[in-house]
Design an enzyme around this catalytic site. Structure first.
Site, PDB file in Angstrom:
ATOM      1  N   CYS A   1      -0.244  -6.600   9.838  1.00  0.00           N
ATOM      2  CA  CYS A   1      -0.945  -7.782   9.324  1.00  0.00           C
ATOM      3  C   CYS A   1      -0.847  -8.922  10.330  1.00  0.00           C
ATOM      4  CB  CYS A   1      -0.375  -8.208   7.984  1.00  0.00           C
ATOM      5  SG  CYS A   1       1.293  -8.831   8.129  1.00  0.00           S
TER       6      CYS A   1
ATOM      7  N   LYS B   1       8.082   0.221  -5.861  1.00  0.00           N
ATOM      8  CA  LYS B   1       7.073   1.274  -5.723  1.00  0.00           C
ATOM      9  C   LYS B   1       6.608   1.317  -4.271  1.00  0.00           C
ATOM     10  CE  LYS B   1       2.716   1.696  -5.635  1.00  0.00           C
ATOM     11  NZ  LYS B   1       2.477   2.760  -4.664  1.00  0.00           N
TER      12      LYS B   1
ATOM     13  N   GLU C   1     -11.304  -7.202   8.522  1.00  0.00           N
ATOM     14  CA  GLU C   1     -10.030  -6.624   8.968  1.00  0.00           C
ATOM     15  C   GLU C   1     -10.275  -5.139   9.269  1.00  0.00           C
ATOM     16  OE1 GLU C   1      -6.730  -5.997   6.107  1.00  0.00           O
ATOM     17  OE2 GLU C   1      -5.390  -6.663   7.687  1.00  0.00           O
TER      18      GLU C   1
ATOM     19  N   PHE D   1       1.428   0.647   3.281  1.00  0.00           N
ATOM     20  CA  PHE D   1       1.769   1.823   4.087  1.00  0.00           C
ATOM     21  C   PHE D   1       2.262   1.470   5.489  1.00  0.00           C
ATOM     22  CE2 PHE D   1      -2.341   1.120   6.038  1.00  0.00           C
ATOM     23  CZ  PHE D   1      -2.159   1.617   7.319  1.00  0.00           C
TER      24      PHE D   1
ATOM     25  N   SER E   1      -3.462  -4.949   0.896  1.00  0.00           N
ATOM     26  CA  SER E   1      -4.763  -5.464   1.344  1.00  0.00           C
ATOM     27  C   SER E   1      -5.220  -6.632   0.468  1.00  0.00           C
ATOM     28  CB  SER E   1      -5.794  -4.340   1.287  1.00  0.00           C
ATOM     29  OG  SER E   1      -5.922  -3.921  -0.045  1.00  0.00           O
TER      30      SER E   1
HETATM   31  P1  NAD Z   1      -3.305  -1.405  -0.276  1.00  0.00           P
HETATM   32  O1  NAD Z   1      -3.724  -2.672  -0.910  1.00  0.00           O
HETATM   33  O2  NAD Z   1      -4.273  -0.287  -0.234  1.00  0.00           O
HETATM   34  O3  NAD Z   1      -2.003  -0.811  -1.023  1.00  0.00           O
HETATM   35  C1  NAD Z   1      -0.835  -1.581  -1.202  1.00  0.00           C
HETATM   36  C2  NAD Z   1      -0.101  -1.084  -2.449  1.00  0.00           C
HETATM   37  O4  NAD Z   1      -0.901  -1.304  -3.606  1.00  0.00           O
HETATM   38  C3  NAD Z   1       0.211   0.409  -2.415  1.00  0.00           C
HETATM   39  O5  NAD Z   1       1.509   0.600  -2.926  1.00  0.00           O
HETATM   40  C4  NAD Z   1      -0.861   1.018  -3.298  1.00  0.00           C
HETATM   41  O6  NAD Z   1      -0.404   2.178  -3.967  1.00  0.00           O
HETATM   42  C5  NAD Z   1      -1.178  -0.089  -4.296  1.00  0.00           C
HETATM   43  N1  NAD Z   1      -2.602  -0.159  -4.676  1.00  0.00           N
HETATM   44  C6  NAD Z   1      -3.679  -0.009  -3.852  1.00  0.00           C
HETATM   45  N2  NAD Z   1      -4.822  -0.214  -4.532  1.00  0.00           N
HETATM   46  C7  NAD Z   1      -4.478  -0.496  -5.814  1.00  0.00           C
HETATM   47  C8  NAD Z   1      -5.215  -0.805  -6.994  1.00  0.00           C
HETATM   48  N3  NAD Z   1      -6.548  -0.864  -6.990  1.00  0.00           N
HETATM   49  N4  NAD Z   1      -4.533  -1.026  -8.125  1.00  0.00           N
HETATM   50  C9  NAD Z   1      -3.188  -0.995  -8.146  1.00  0.00           C
HETATM   51  N5  NAD Z   1      -2.440  -0.701  -7.064  1.00  0.00           N
HETATM   52  C10 NAD Z   1      -3.062  -0.459  -5.902  1.00  0.00           C
HETATM   53  O7  NAD Z   1      -2.763  -1.765   1.186  1.00  0.00           O
HETATM   54  P2  NAD Z   1      -2.303  -0.750   2.336  1.00  0.00           P
HETATM   55  O8  NAD Z   1      -3.506  -0.076   2.898  1.00  0.00           O
HETATM   56  O9  NAD Z   1      -1.169   0.091   1.867  1.00  0.00           O
HETATM   57  O10 NAD Z   1      -1.717  -1.773   3.409  1.00  0.00           O
HETATM   58  C11 NAD Z   1      -2.470  -2.346   4.437  1.00  0.00           C
HETATM   59  C12 NAD Z   1      -2.846  -3.769   4.093  1.00  0.00           C
HETATM   60  O11 NAD Z   1      -1.664  -4.530   3.888  1.00  0.00           O
HETATM   61  C13 NAD Z   1      -3.595  -4.468   5.231  1.00  0.00           C
HETATM   62  O12 NAD Z   1      -4.657  -5.187   4.660  1.00  0.00           O
HETATM   63  C14 NAD Z   1      -2.558  -5.414   5.831  1.00  0.00           C
HETATM   64  O13 NAD Z   1      -3.092  -6.543   6.450  1.00  0.00           O
HETATM   65  C15 NAD Z   1      -1.768  -5.771   4.604  1.00  0.00           C
HETATM   66  N6  NAD Z   1      -0.435  -6.262   4.937  1.00  0.00           N
HETATM   67  C16 NAD Z   1      -0.183  -7.581   4.739  1.00  0.00           C
HETATM   68  C17 NAD Z   1       1.051  -8.113   5.086  1.00  0.00           C
HETATM   69  C18 NAD Z   1       1.339  -9.564   4.886  1.00  0.00           C
HETATM   70  O14 NAD Z   1       2.501  -9.944   4.994  1.00  0.00           O
HETATM   71  N7  NAD Z   1       0.366 -10.386   4.599  1.00  0.00           N
HETATM   72  C19 NAD Z   1       2.033  -7.265   5.634  1.00  0.00           C
HETATM   73  C20 NAD Z   1       1.735  -5.920   5.802  1.00  0.00           C
HETATM   74  C21 NAD Z   1       0.495  -5.424   5.440  1.00  0.00           C
END
Ligand code: NAD
Length: 497
Positions: free
Chosen positions: A291, A182, A397, A158, A235
């Site tokens: 991140c 997606k 985090e 997000f 995440s």
């Molecule tokens: P999230 O893991 O909740 O969701 C990411 C994606 O996965 C979304 O599209 C969501 O719909 C899907 N998703 C979530 N849970 C799922 C599950 N159990 N099964 C299948 N699909 C699932 O992450 P978020 O809250 O959208 O993003 C924030 C996180 O992203 C933070 O932890 C941040 O540090 C990380 N991030 C990392 C980087 C990097 O380059 N390392 C960059 C940006 C963000």
């Protein structure tokens, strides 16, 4: 300051983009709410398994012709897309602010970084060249051809709704693959706009598909036999427990980028004023939802005067930050994405107080919002002093505008403490000593390392790295490594005698 015009004026239900058609979903519909104003700006479908299957089918059908399209011709579509992105730069940036809450400057930076990946991928005719050796044995030559693989799934988080899918998609297409994107269902609008522009750029039907939704779509990708690989950014629990093992189990290639807990190490010989400014954008930019955001500030040395004046400096600067709706160009920090995220962050603030850290600036109370907006998602910068590495606020985090200040006796202690942290995404040092900078970058375990840089974001022609619990996979998104991820080396040996 007057507000910039909002680009999304009418609430519509977003459609999926499948096989070059805009298709209504049969899934449940959710509201997308602007976190600053509290107003619904769109409705997003939570698509069904049949819909992800249809998108994969369309991409699979498009693949043979796309693969045969010469790389120079594929690059021409990307050049056209780049032009369209430039023409619509401001609109795309404002959409991000409207759906996510970040300031317009942060959104413009995000749009620029996204476009840069399209520009780098335009170099595909040379980036994708193979290599050749003659006479590897008597009468024999051998060569390597990087070949595309088929259909890739791209899953976004997000916090950077527009840019992050562009760390992958342009390289996947340029190398001759087809994609199903997606977006995060919390912020789907800028990806919907991007797909419209990809369509306008004339990409053949099925090469670029977008399916909105949540777990059903992700699971549909992970289980689908015709998806050959996944790039995921999100995440750590999702990356580590869902994406990475499931790709392993079904034999898919995978890049899974996870969460972070970044340390900013402050040496007494740093340039104090510049470093304090850098800390404001590092810890509080994007409301701490990056991140690469600073999370722990480690001040080094026994000099009480330096320690106190640095902490007072960051508290004063943070107190002065202007908070409000990001479409007001003078605003420096927007809201967090939603009420649940704000409550989660407040939970961490309460845990910091309980564990005995000193609350120097309380973002729950000092919210002085510029303009008449509901407080629902707003939180001011928060600073804790006297934090120790074992406290929850120093370990987890938080993903919000919270700074934890730790004190360490020397650089050795800082490096050892940081290297015990399970996350290794973007740690940085601030110093004028070349020797200390070198020592830090050499010994620190971190995918991205900053020297006098508070947001360690690699340019598009460098890989977006990460180590330990911040990254699962081998190759990374962006640049040359993305080209390698999206291709397989076909090795040909010819006996010609
Ligand atoms: P999230 O893991 O909740 O969701 C990411 C994606 O996965 C979304 O599209 C969501 O719909 C899907 N998703 C979530 N849970 C799922 C599950 N159990 N099964 C299948 N699909 C699932 O992450 P978020 O809250 O959208 O993003 C924030 C996180 O992203 C933070 O932890 C941040 O540090 C990380 N991030 C990392 C980087 C990097 O380059 N390392 C960059 C940006 C963000």
């Amino acid at each position: 300051m007057a507000l910039l015009e909002e680009p999304i004026k009418e609430v519509v239900t977003l459609k999926n983009f499948i096989g070059g058609e805009w298709v209504e979903s049969k899934g449940e519909i959710k509201d997308v709410v602007n976190p600053a104003t509290g107003k619904t700006i769109a409705r997003v479908p939570i698509s069904t398994k049949d819909e992800i299957d249809a998108a994969v089918e369309a991409a699979k059908e498009a693949f043979p012709d796309w693969r045969r399209t010469p790389p120079v011709a594929r690059a021409r579509y990307l050049f056209r897309l780049k032009e369209l992105l430039e023409e619509n730069f401001e609109e795309i940036s404002r959409i991000q602010t409207q759906e996510h809450g970040k300031t317009i400057d942060e959104s413009r930076g995000e749009t620029r970084r996204g476009i840069e990946n399209v520009e780098v991928a335009c170099g595909i005719p040379t980036l994708m060249q193979g290599y050749f050796s003659e006479d590897i044995a008597s009468g024999m030559d051998e060569w390597v051809i990087p070949t595309p693989l088929g259909v890739f799934g791209i899953i976004g988080p997000f916090n950077f709704p527009f840019m992050i899918p562009l760390w992958s998609a342009p390289y996947a297409l340029a190398t001759g693959n087809c994609v199903v994107v997606k977006p995060s269902s919390e912020v789907p609008n800028s990806q919907a706009r991007l797909a419209e522009l990809a369509d306008e750029a004339g990409l053949p039907p099925g090469v670029w598909n977008v399916v909105h939704g949540g777990r059903t779509v992700v699971n549909g990708m992970l289980d689908h036999p015709d998806i050959v690989g996944i790039t995921f950014v999100g995440s750590t629990p999702t990356a580590k427990d869902v994406i990475y093992p499931r790709c392993g189990a079904t034999g898919k290639r995978v890049i899974a980028q996870g969460g972070a807990k970044n340390f900013m190490v402050i040496m007494p010989d740093c340039n104090v004023q510049r470093t304090i400014l850098a800390m404001m954008t590092s810890f509080f930019g994007n409301a701490g939802q990056r991140c690469l955001s600073g999370a722990n500030l480690a001040i080094i040395g026994k000099d009480d005067e330096f320690y106190n004046s640095f902490v007072n400096g960051v508290v004063d600067a943070a107190r002065r930050m202007k908070i409000g709706y990001g479409l007001d160009e003078s605003v420096q920090m927007g809201p967090v994405r939603d009420k649940e995220k704000k409550e989660r962050i407040i939970g961490y603030i309460e845990s910091g107080i309980k564990e005995g850290a000193s609350l120097r600036l309380d973002g729950r109370k000092s919210i002085n919002i510029a303009g008449d907006y509901p407080e629902t998602c707003f939180l001011g910068p928060t600073i804790f002093d006297n934090v120790t590495p074992d406290m929850k606020i120093a370990r987890d985090e938080i993903f919000g505008p919270v700074m934890s200040v730790l004190r360490m006796k020397d650089l050795d202690e800082a490096i050892e403490t940081i290297n015990r942290c399970p996350f290794a995404n973007g740690h940085a040092i601030f110093t004028s000593s070349g020797k200390d900078a070198r020592e830090f970058q050499y010994r620190i375990v971190s995918g991205n390392v900053g020297i006098n840089v508070g947001i360690v974001a690699p340019m598009a022609f460098f890989p977006f790295s990460g180590m330990k619990d911040s990254f699962f996979g081998v190759l990374h998104t962006q640049g040359q490594e993305a080209v390698r991820f999206f291709t397989e080396s076909k090795v040909v040996i010819q006996r010609w005698l």
